[in-house]
Motif scaffolding. Structure first.
Motif, PDB file in Angstrom:
ATOM      1  N   UNK A 119     -34.539  29.213  -3.068  1.00  0.00           N
ATOM      2  CA  UNK A 119     -34.391  28.485  -1.805  1.00  0.00           C
ATOM      3  C   UNK A 119     -33.055  27.752  -1.711  1.00  0.00           C
ATOM      4  N   UNK A 120     -32.256  27.823  -2.776  1.00  0.00           N
ATOM      5  CA  UNK A 120     -30.952  27.172  -2.776  1.00  0.00           C
ATOM      6  C   UNK A 120     -31.016  25.669  -2.977  1.00  0.00           C
ATOM      7  N   UNK A 121     -32.133  25.173  -3.548  1.00  0.00           N
ATOM      8  CA  UNK A 121     -32.288  23.736  -3.763  1.00  0.00           C
ATOM      9  C   UNK A 121     -31.647  23.270  -5.055  1.00  0.00           C
ATOM     10  N   UNK A 122     -31.428  24.208  -5.973  1.00  0.00           N
ATOM     11  CA  UNK A 122     -30.818  23.871  -7.255  1.00  0.00           C
ATOM     12  C   UNK A 122     -30.202  25.114  -7.873  1.00  0.00           C
ATOM     13  N   UNK A 123     -29.315  24.871  -8.825  1.00  0.00           N
ATOM     14  CA  UNK A 123     -28.706  25.943  -9.604  1.00  0.00           C
ATOM     15  C   UNK A 123     -28.946  25.623 -11.069  1.00  0.00           C
ATOM     16  N   UNK A 124     -29.494  26.572 -11.799  1.00  0.00           N
ATOM     17  CA  UNK A 124     -29.770  26.364 -13.218  1.00  0.00           C
ATOM     18  C   UNK A 124     -28.518  26.624 -14.038  1.00  0.00           C
ATOM     19  N   UNK A 125     -28.333  25.866 -15.119  1.00  0.00           N
ATOM     20  CA  UNK A 125     -27.194  26.051 -16.011  1.00  0.00           C
ATOM     21  C   UNK A 125     -27.480  27.125 -17.063  1.00  0.00           C
ATOM     22  N   UNK A 126     -28.735  27.531 -17.173  1.00  0.00           N
ATOM     23  CA  UNK A 126     -29.151  28.569 -18.130  1.00  0.00           C
ATOM     24  C   UNK A 126     -30.234  29.404 -17.453  1.00  0.00           C
ATOM     25  N   UNK A 127     -30.809  30.334 -18.185  1.00  0.00           N
ATOM     26  CA  UNK A 127     -31.859  31.167 -17.612  1.00  0.00           C
ATOM     27  C   UNK A 127     -33.077  30.309 -17.243  1.00  0.00           C
ATOM     28  N   UNK A 128     -33.897  30.836 -16.366  1.00  0.00           N
ATOM     29  CA  UNK A 128     -35.112  30.111 -15.966  1.00  0.00           C
ATOM     30  C   UNK A 128     -35.989  29.851 -17.175  1.00  0.00           C
ATOM     31  N   UNK A 174     -29.934  21.097 -14.579  1.00  0.00           N
ATOM     32  CA  UNK A 174     -29.537  21.898 -13.422  1.00  0.00           C
ATOM     33  C   UNK A 174     -28.759  21.076 -12.406  1.00  0.00           C
ATOM     34  N   UNK A 175     -28.126  21.767 -11.468  1.00  0.00           N
ATOM     35  CA  UNK A 175     -27.387  21.102 -10.410  1.00  0.00           C
ATOM     36  C   UNK A 175     -28.239  21.164  -9.140  1.00  0.00           C
ATOM     37  N   UNK A 176     -28.401  20.015  -8.487  1.00  0.00           N
ATOM     38  CA  UNK A 176     -29.234  19.951  -7.298  1.00  0.00           C
ATOM     39  C   UNK A 176     -28.354  19.976  -6.044  1.00  0.00           C
ATOM     40  N   UNK A 177     -28.865  20.618  -4.993  1.00  0.00           N
ATOM     41  CA  UNK A 177     -28.122  20.731  -3.735  1.00  0.00           C
ATOM     42  C   UNK A 177     -28.831  19.973  -2.633  1.00  0.00           C
ATOM     43  N   UNK A 232     -38.185  25.983 -21.008  1.00  0.00           N
ATOM     44  CA  UNK A 232     -38.475  25.561 -22.378  1.00  0.00           C
ATOM     45  C   UNK A 232     -37.850  24.196 -22.658  1.00  0.00           C
ATOM     46  N   UNK A 233     -36.610  24.010 -22.226  1.00  0.00           N
ATOM     47  CA  UNK A 233     -35.939  22.730 -22.442  1.00  0.00           C
ATOM     48  C   UNK A 233     -36.627  21.604 -21.658  1.00  0.00           C
ATOM     49  N   UNK A 234     -37.061  21.907 -20.436  1.00  0.00           N
ATOM     50  CA  UNK A 234     -37.787  20.917 -19.639  1.00  0.00           C
ATOM     51  C   UNK A 234     -39.071  20.515 -20.357  1.00  0.00           C
ATOM     52  N   UNK A 236     -45.772  27.411 -17.021  1.00  0.00           N
ATOM     53  CA  UNK A 236     -45.738  28.379 -15.923  1.00  0.00           C
ATOM     54  C   UNK A 236     -45.473  27.687 -14.596  1.00  0.00           C
ATOM     55  N   UNK A 237     -46.077  26.534 -14.397  1.00  0.00           N
ATOM     56  CA  UNK A 237     -45.885  25.752 -13.177  1.00  0.00           C
ATOM     57  C   UNK A 237     -44.416  25.367 -13.012  1.00  0.00           C
ATOM     58  N   UNK A 238     -43.811  24.895 -14.092  1.00  0.00           N
ATOM     59  CA  UNK A 238     -42.399  24.505 -14.052  1.00  0.00           C
ATOM     60  C   UNK A 238     -41.520  25.729 -13.829  1.00  0.00           C
ATOM     61  N   UNK A 239     -41.802  26.804 -14.534  1.00  0.00           N
ATOM     62  CA  UNK A 239     -40.996  28.021 -14.388  1.00  0.00           C
ATOM     63  C   UNK A 239     -41.064  28.546 -12.956  1.00  0.00           C
ATOM     64  N   UNK A 240     -42.244  28.591 -12.387  1.00  0.00           N
ATOM     65  CA  UNK A 240     -42.394  29.055 -11.004  1.00  0.00           C
ATOM     66  C   UNK A 240     -41.663  28.130 -10.037  1.00  0.00           C
ATOM     67  N   UNK A 241     -41.769  26.827 -10.276  1.00  0.00           N
ATOM     68  CA  UNK A 241     -41.092  25.858  -9.409  1.00  0.00           C
ATOM     69  C   UNK A 241     -39.577  26.069  -9.478  1.00  0.00           C
ATOM     70  N   UNK A 242     -39.041  26.203 -10.691  1.00  0.00           N
ATOM     71  CA  UNK A 242     -37.594  26.385 -10.850  1.00  0.00           C
ATOM     72  C   UNK A 242     -37.114  27.674 -10.185  1.00  0.00           C
ATOM     73  N   UNK A 243     -37.872  28.755 -10.354  1.00  0.00           N
ATOM     74  CA  UNK A 243     -37.501  30.031  -9.707  1.00  0.00           C
ATOM     75  C   UNK A 243     -37.478  29.887  -8.196  1.00  0.00           C
ATOM     76  N   UNK A 244     -38.554  29.313  -7.654  1.00  0.00           N
ATOM     77  CA  UNK A 244     -38.647  29.145  -6.201  1.00  0.00           C
ATOM     78  C   UNK A 244     -37.541  28.235  -5.674  1.00  0.00           C
ATOM     79  N   UNK A 245     -37.307  27.122  -6.357  1.00  0.00           N
ATOM     80  CA  UNK A 245     -36.288  26.169  -5.915  1.00  0.00           C
ATOM     81  C   UNK A 245     -34.900  26.800  -5.962  1.00  0.00           C
ATOM     82  N   UNK A 246     -34.642  27.614  -6.973  1.00  0.00           N
ATOM     83  CA  UNK A 246     -33.345  28.281  -7.068  1.00  0.00           C
ATOM     84  C   UNK A 246     -33.202  29.315  -5.950  1.00  0.00           C
TER      85      UNK A 246
END
Length: 195
Positions: free
Chosen positions: A146-155, A192-195, A160-162, A134-144
């Motif tokens: 905020x435009x800090x990263x773009x995921x190559x697949x769904x959150x 993911x791609x980081x900005x 799950x892969x992380x 949940x911590x990772x999922x929330x972080x990825x959602x928030x970071x995306x």
């Protein structure tokens, strides 16, 4: 001579440190309470004064490890002076930096068939793993967002892969293999791609 609370706390800590080392070295089933007391430089009576059994010592150690791991995970992801990639990289590195803690926590599932008394402890381990997801999922959602990263697949899939990568790094480290910071960085670029 009257013992103070500080003395009692120090004795308890000595027992826990000795037990942690022995459980990590020999495993839970091959470690005795007498060995723990001896390694701590104490008597078995002193061990029994602080803990009812070897089971209680093991549970205490695993719960402490879970607390330490959770605090480390939260700290890794909340470092304001780091980029999103650096935070995720710090999180991925934890199995390499806390190998004893991860080994003890992951041993609970393998002990469960022979030691059903650890069922509640295993449930606690699973809750902590769910919290990490949940911590990772929330972080990825928030970071995306905020435009800090773009995921190559769904959150959900990326999370799950992380998590699978995180668990795999633990087993890789337990085999004595090293994962470099550069490799961790490359793994994250695949996710993911980081900005």
């Amino acid at each position: 001579m009257r013992r103070t609370k500080e003395d009692a706390l120090q004795t308890r800590c000595q027992l826990l440190q000795a037990a942690k080392a022995l459980f990590n070295e020999k495993g839970f089933s091959r470690t005795t309470l007498a060995e723990i007391a001896e390694k701590a430089g104490l008597t078995r009576g002193a061990a029994y004064w602080h803990f009812k059994s070897k089971d209680e010592i093991f549970i205490t150690i695993v719960e402490q490890a879970l607390d330490d791991m959770t605090a480390s995970k939260k700290q890794a992801l909340s470092s304001p002076d780091c980029s999103a990639k650096e935070r995720l990289q710090r999180l991925l590195a934890l199995p390499c930096t806390l190998p004893t803690e991860y080994a003890l926590v992951n041993s609970v599932a393998t002990l469960l068939p022979a030691y059903p008394q650890f069922a509640e402890l295993e449930a606690s381990v699973q809750r902590h793993k769910d919290q990490l997801r949940q911590l990772v999922q929330d972080f990825l959602k928030d970071a995306q967002q905020q435009g800090l990263l773009t995921l190559h697949a769904s959150t959900e899939s990326t999370t799950k892969l992380f998590f699978l990568l995180f668990e795999g790094l633990y087993f890789h480290t337990q085999e004595g293999k090293v994962v470099t910071g550069e490799e961790l960085s490359d793994f994250l670029e695949i996710l993911c791609q980081f900005h």
